[in-house]
Design a protein around this motif. Structure first.
Motif, PDB file in Angstrom:
ATOM      1  N   ALA A 156       5.014  -7.799  -6.767  1.00  0.00           N
ATOM      2  CA  ALA A 156       4.596  -7.091  -5.203  1.00  0.00           C
ATOM      3  C   ALA A 156       5.473  -7.495  -4.147  1.00  0.00           C
ATOM      4  N   TYR A 157       5.974  -8.635  -4.053  1.00  0.00           N
ATOM      5  CA  TYR A 157       7.025  -8.994  -2.983  1.00  0.00           C
ATOM      6  C   TYR A 157       8.366  -8.176  -3.220  1.00  0.00           C
ATOM      7  N   TYR A 158       8.849  -8.030  -4.335  1.00  0.00           N
ATOM      8  CA  TYR A 158      10.193  -7.234  -4.534  1.00  0.00           C
ATOM      9  C   TYR A 158      10.079  -5.691  -4.043  1.00  0.00           C
ATOM     10  N   ARG A 159       8.796  -5.339  -4.417  1.00  0.00           N
ATOM     11  CA  ARG A 159       8.573  -3.947  -4.020  1.00  0.00           C
ATOM     12  C   ARG A 159       8.458  -3.876  -2.553  1.00  0.00           C
ATOM     13  N   TYR A 160       7.861  -4.606  -2.115  1.00  0.00           N
ATOM     14  CA  TYR A 160       7.895  -4.734  -0.687  1.00  0.00           C
ATOM     15  C   TYR A 160       9.291  -4.602   0.047  1.00  0.00           C
TER      16      TYR A 160
ATOM     17  N   SER B 251       0.865  -1.212  -0.005  1.00  0.00           N
ATOM     18  CA  SER B 251       0.187  -0.056  -0.038  1.00  0.00           C
ATOM     19  C   SER B 251       0.900   1.185  -0.029  1.00  0.00           C
ATOM     20  N   GLU B 252       0.204   2.335  -0.235  1.00  0.00           N
ATOM     21  CA  GLU B 252       0.984   3.543  -0.367  1.00  0.00           C
ATOM     22  C   GLU B 252       1.061   4.426   0.973  1.00  0.00           C
ATOM     23  N   LEU B 253       0.653   3.841   2.133  1.00  0.00           N
ATOM     24  CA  LEU B 253       0.789   4.367   3.366  1.00  0.00           C
ATOM     25  C   LEU B 253       2.289   4.696   3.984  1.00  0.00           C
ATOM     26  N   PRO B 254       2.371   5.651   4.778  1.00  0.00           N
ATOM     27  CA  PRO B 254       3.756   5.873   5.288  1.00  0.00           C
ATOM     28  C   PRO B 254       4.269   4.608   6.202  1.00  0.00           C
ATOM     29  N   PHE B 255       5.324   4.108   6.179  1.00  0.00           N
ATOM     30  CA  PHE B 255       5.771   2.809   6.609  1.00  0.00           C
ATOM     31  C   PHE B 255       4.999   2.542   7.928  1.00  0.00           C
ATOM     32  N   ASP B 256       5.021   3.320   9.088  1.00  0.00           N
ATOM     33  CA  ASP B 256       4.669   2.981  10.401  1.00  0.00           C
ATOM     34  C   ASP B 256       3.076   2.617  10.235  1.00  0.00           C
ATOM     35  N   GLU B 257       2.434   3.375   9.554  1.00  0.00           N
ATOM     36  CA  GLU B 257       0.799   3.194   9.505  1.00  0.00           C
ATOM     37  C   GLU B 257       0.706   1.905   8.781  1.00  0.00           C
ATOM     38  N   LYS B 258       1.775   1.531   7.540  1.00  0.00           N
ATOM     39  CA  LYS B 258       1.403   0.393   6.694  1.00  0.00           C
ATOM     40  C   LYS B 258       1.413  -1.127   7.696  1.00  0.00           C
ATOM     41  N   ILE B 259       2.576  -1.030   8.488  1.00  0.00           N
ATOM     42  CA  ILE B 259       2.437  -2.098   9.355  1.00  0.00           C
ATOM     43  C   ILE B 259       1.157  -2.397  10.174  1.00  0.00           C
ATOM     44  N   THR B 260       0.686  -1.226  10.708  1.00  0.00           N
ATOM     45  CA  THR B 260      -0.601  -1.378  11.550  1.00  0.00           C
ATOM     46  C   THR B 260      -1.584  -1.729  10.680  1.00  0.00           C
ATOM     47  N   ASN B 261      -1.792  -0.996   9.397  1.00  0.00           N
ATOM     48  CA  ASN B 261      -2.870  -1.286   8.641  1.00  0.00           C
ATOM     49  C   ASN B 261      -2.794  -2.752   8.107  1.00  0.00           C
TER      50      ASN B 261
ATOM     51  N   ARG C 103      15.022  -1.146  13.117  1.00  0.00           N
ATOM     52  CA  ARG C 103      16.210  -2.228  13.093  1.00  0.00           C
ATOM     53  C   ARG C 103      16.367  -3.012  11.710  1.00  0.00           C
ATOM     54  N   PRO C 104      17.607  -3.740  11.566  1.00  0.00           N
ATOM     55  CA  PRO C 104      17.888  -4.474  10.424  1.00  0.00           C
ATOM     56  C   PRO C 104      17.245  -5.839  10.863  1.00  0.00           C
ATOM     57  N   VAL C 105      16.156  -6.018   9.647  1.00  0.00           N
ATOM     58  CA  VAL C 105      15.522  -7.248   9.603  1.00  0.00           C
ATOM     59  C   VAL C 105      15.532  -7.759   8.183  1.00  0.00           C
ATOM     60  N   GLN C 106      15.308  -9.015   8.123  1.00  0.00           N
ATOM     61  CA  GLN C 106      15.136  -9.546   6.618  1.00  0.00           C
ATOM     62  C   GLN C 106      13.654  -9.197   6.274  1.00  0.00           C
ATOM     63  N   PRO C 107      13.381  -8.901   5.134  1.00  0.00           N
ATOM     64  CA  PRO C 107      12.040  -8.612   4.763  1.00  0.00           C
ATOM     65  C   PRO C 107      10.991 -10.057   5.042  1.00  0.00           C
ATOM     66  N   PHE C 108      11.765 -10.924   4.552  1.00  0.00           N
ATOM     67  CA  PHE C 108      10.727 -12.367   4.601  1.00  0.00           C
ATOM     68  C   PHE C 108      10.566 -12.815   6.281  1.00  0.00           C
ATOM     69  N   ASP C 109      11.758 -12.398   6.816  1.00  0.00           N
ATOM     70  CA  ASP C 109      11.494 -12.498   8.480  1.00  0.00           C
ATOM     71  C   ASP C 109      10.284 -11.971   8.875  1.00  0.00           C
ATOM     72  N   LEU C 110      10.112 -10.571   8.558  1.00  0.00           N
ATOM     73  CA  LEU C 110       9.102  -9.710   9.089  1.00  0.00           C
ATOM     74  C   LEU C 110       7.785 -10.247   8.636  1.00  0.00           C
ATOM     75  N   ILE C 111       7.902 -10.616   7.512  1.00  0.00           N
ATOM     76  CA  ILE C 111       6.398 -11.322   7.072  1.00  0.00           C
ATOM     77  C   ILE C 111       6.010 -12.513   7.969  1.00  0.00           C
ATOM     78  N   LEU C 112       7.007 -13.247   8.234  1.00  0.00           N
ATOM     79  CA  LEU C 112       6.928 -14.560   8.810  1.00  0.00           C
ATOM     80  C   LEU C 112       6.369 -14.180  10.462  1.00  0.00           C
ATOM     81  N   ASN C 113       7.094 -13.191  10.755  1.00  0.00           N
ATOM     82  CA  ASN C 113       6.663 -12.690  12.225  1.00  0.00           C
ATOM     83  C   ASN C 113       5.396 -12.417  12.514  1.00  0.00           C
ATOM     84  N   ILE C 114       4.969 -11.491  11.385  1.00  0.00           N
ATOM     85  CA  ILE C 114       3.523 -11.042  11.451  1.00  0.00           C
ATOM     86  C   ILE C 114       2.472 -12.146  11.081  1.00  0.00           C
TER      87      ILE C 114
END
Lengths: 204, 204
Positions: A129-133, A73-83, A147-158
């Motif tokens: 979409a995944y690459y853009r993320y 989505s086009e939201l600013p990053f912190d809102e994006k995660i919450t969203n 913090r440094p985090v791998q994108p794939f890890d963040l998805i997995l955590n969520i």
DNA sequence: GTCTATATAGTGATAGAC
DNA sequence: GTCTATCACTATATAGAC
């Protein structure tokens, strides 16, 4: 009547498969709930496996797409995660038993994994979409916003935190003897906790 | 030969039940793997349900106890969380399919939840361990060492992240076509990420 | 397209010989 | 204690009448 009945079988089968899983659902079961003869199920779909796969593939495709949407989505990053977490929770609240069914079938059935691998992994739109993320995440890290985090890890955590809430929902409800209202409160409590948990864990 | 054979049936059944689930495992299956006749399974355990329940209860009891142990260790708090996640991961690495089986049976089978509720929830030793853990958390919060978090949520967060790694392991392996070595690396990567994720999310 | 009837195979469980 | 034989049941799937 053809169109209607075929669709009704699909609807009923979907409901029963998701609620009880593939092995626990019989074609006789489905027929009884549809209100027709068991032979008719096989007339339209030939085998139980065919019927299941049709539903499974459609649900899987749909879910995969919905999972990627909020990440780009086009939201600013912190809102994006919450969203993102909110959207997942809304999605799950409307499909409480679906993740258990999907994970269950994929976990116990290698052929189903094989099938998914051959038909869903190489979808170009989703890959883009995944690459853009991924780029967004790396950008935020470079800016020092998270913090440094791998994108794939963040998805997995969520996904872990969101899905697990619903996978264990019947267990939570029955073992702790919760009323339906308490269960709803619990879901919304978890929603908030997971948002807090993910966002605080991302602070640099 | 009695003692030996009964135990062998238990061992084989455990392996098959955990790998394939209750409905996907037949007593004929078990007998074939044991190398005896199918009637013998019923001679020793009368019903398939009995056999399963005996194994299930034992595994469940054992798992529940092991889950609480690291939470009440005497380590300083920050080491305790790391230690806890490490122990869970060690436990899971030796029992990779167990959580899928347990959650699956509990999710789809209300009677099994009923059974667990009647026999396992009111264990005094475990309840004391849980209360002791809660006091530790509340103490750490008051000291300002960690963010405000409900003790139950913290457990849920940890368990969600750890279990999900293993529940989805076959999916990860097959869909992304990982070699066994890559899978081991992935597990250890997730172990570290989850430790980071939980500890950073606890910062006040 | 929808039904009845049935083929075929597999299940859990029991009876009874040894 | 271990086997064979078998029962009662349920499942998926198909053939064929209408």
């Amino acid at each position: 009547m053809k169109e209607n009945l075929e669709q009704k079988i699909l609807d009923v089968a979907e409901q029963l498969f998701i609620a009880n899983g593939f092995t626990r659902t019989s074609t006789t079961d489905i027929a009884r709930h549809v209100g027709c003869n068991q032979a008719l199920i096989h007339y339209y779909f030939r085998t139980k496996e065919n019927l299941f796969q049709q539903i499974f593939v459609q649900k899987f495709e749909h879910t995969l797409t919905r999972l990627l949407e909020p990440l780009t989505s086009e939201l600013p990053f912190d809102e994006k995660i919450t969203n993102c977490i909110n959207i997942y929770f809304n999605l799950l609240q409307d499909n409480r038993q679906l993740p258990t069914c999907i994970i269950n079938e994929l976990a116990f059935n290698p052929e189903r994994r094989e099938f998914i691998r051959n038909n869903f992994i190489k979808n170009q739109i989703r890959q883009q979409a995944y690459y853009r993320y991924c780029e967004t995440i790396e950008h935020e890290i470079q800016q020092g916003n998270i913090r440094p985090v791998q994108p794939f890890d963040l998805i997995l955590n969520i996904i872990s935190l969101c899905l697990f809430t619903f996978i264990t929902l019947p267990i939570y409800t029955d073992l702790l003897e919760r009323t339906p209202q308490q269960v709803e409160e619990y879901i919304n409590h978890r929603r908030q906790e997971i948002i807090t948990q993910i966002t605080t864990s991302l602070r640099p």
